[in-house]
Design a protein around this motif. Structure first.
Motif, mmCIF file in Angstrom:
data_model
loop_
_atom_site.group_PDB
_atom_site.id
_atom_site.type_symbol
_atom_site.label_atom_id
_atom_site.label_comp_id
_atom_site.label_asym_id
_atom_site.label_seq_id
_atom_site.Cartn_x
_atom_site.Cartn_y
_atom_site.Cartn_z
ATOM 1 N N ARG A 49 8.472 23.567 0.401
ATOM 2 C CA ARG A 49 8.416 22.151 -0.335
ATOM 3 C C ARG A 49 9.582 21.380 0.161
ATOM 4 N NH1 ARG A 49 6.111 19.034 -3.147
ATOM 5 N NH2 ARG A 49 5.408 20.898 -4.472
ATOM 6 N N GLN A 50 10.644 22.128 0.815
ATOM 7 C CA GLN A 50 11.734 21.316 1.560
ATOM 8 C C GLN A 50 11.033 20.530 2.692
ATOM 9 O OE1 GLN A 50 14.635 24.323 2.159
ATOM 10 N NE2 GLN A 50 15.676 23.765 0.192
ATOM 11 N N THR A 51 10.341 21.296 3.297
ATOM 12 C CA THR A 51 9.654 20.665 4.612
ATOM 13 C C THR A 51 8.769 19.355 4.324
ATOM 14 O OG1 THR A 51 9.447 22.989 5.939
ATOM 15 C CG2 THR A 51 7.925 21.229 6.351
ATOM 16 N N ILE A 52 8.157 19.680 3.089
ATOM 17 C CA ILE A 52 7.040 18.449 2.625
ATOM 18 C C ILE A 52 8.245 17.411 2.169
ATOM 19 C CG2 ILE A 52 5.543 17.917 0.845
ATOM 20 C CD1 ILE A 52 4.078 20.335 1.162
ATOM 21 N N ASN A 53 9.266 17.583 1.566
ATOM 22 C CA ASN A 53 10.015 16.599 1.162
ATOM 23 C C ASN A 53 10.652 15.971 2.132
ATOM 24 O OD1 ASN A 53 9.436 16.984 -1.707
ATOM 25 N ND2 ASN A 53 11.273 18.103 -2.229
ATOM 26 N N HIS A 54 10.968 16.542 3.234
ATOM 27 C CA HIS A 54 11.524 15.964 4.652
ATOM 28 C C HIS A 54 10.622 14.893 4.972
ATOM 29 C CE1 HIS A 54 13.810 15.210 7.931
ATOM 30 N NE2 HIS A 54 12.727 15.254 8.741
#
Length: 185
Positions: A49-54
């Motif tokens: 999720r953090q990777t996608i949000n980045h």
């Protein structure tokens, strides 16, 4: 996945063991397998999720750095704002409905509807109109999408015009608007 179900997966994963190919006794499920099998909502781990949000933050930064002509100066807001929620719990800026332009709020509905009905994703089939509108109706009720714009989307049958142009015939089912959560025909 409920907390109880997550706990059950953890019990199975660590409470049972097997002998791997090297002859070593090990837990039935690895820590990584347990993490991936106990995701509470959606299909992504917190790290994923953090990777996608980045990508959202990176996209907004790149777009804001471009010298847009006056008539396109709001493109960064429209492109990044569709990840926000009307209740301020969105990403990346936590904007509320009142802080967003109408265009960005429209993009939020359009982006979700397109993602739900998309048939070109290798990990899922495209949902039908009735399935997609039920999900969007729930999003309307929980503060995810603009309730007034969602009502226009349904009342003016924008979903149907999109479907006739872009969806497969089997995705275009009969929609009973009285069954869409939060929508009053």
């Amino acid at each position: 996945m409920s907390t109880e179900a997550q706990e059950r997966v953890k019990q199975i994963g660590t409470g049972r063991s097997w002998t791997d190919v090297s002859g070593k006794r090990t837990d039935f499920l690895s820590a990584d397998e347990i993490k991936n099998l106990t995701i509470a909502r959606g299909t992504l781990t917190q790290e994923e999720r953090q990777t996608i949000n980045h990508h959202i933050v990176a996209t907004i930064k790149m777009l804001e750095a471009l010298p847009w002509p006056t008539h396109l100066r709001n493109v960064p807001e429209y492109a990044g704002g569709h990840h926000e929620r009307m209740d301020g719990k969105g990403y990346p800026r936590g904007l509320t409905r009142e802080q967003m332009s109408i265009q960005a709020r429209v993009m939020g509905i359009a982006d979700i509807f397109e993602a739900l009905t998309a048939k070109d994703r290798p990990y899922k089939r495209g949902k039908t109109l009735s399935e997609s509108l039920k999900i969007l109706g729930n999003f309307r009720q929980n503060g995810h999408v603009d309730p007034d714009l969602f009502d226009v989307f349904v009342r003016k049958k924008v979903y149907l015009r999109y479907a006739q142009q872009f969806l497969d015939r089997e995705q275009i089912d009969e929609v009973d608007e009285s069954k869409i959560p939060g929508f009053v025909p």
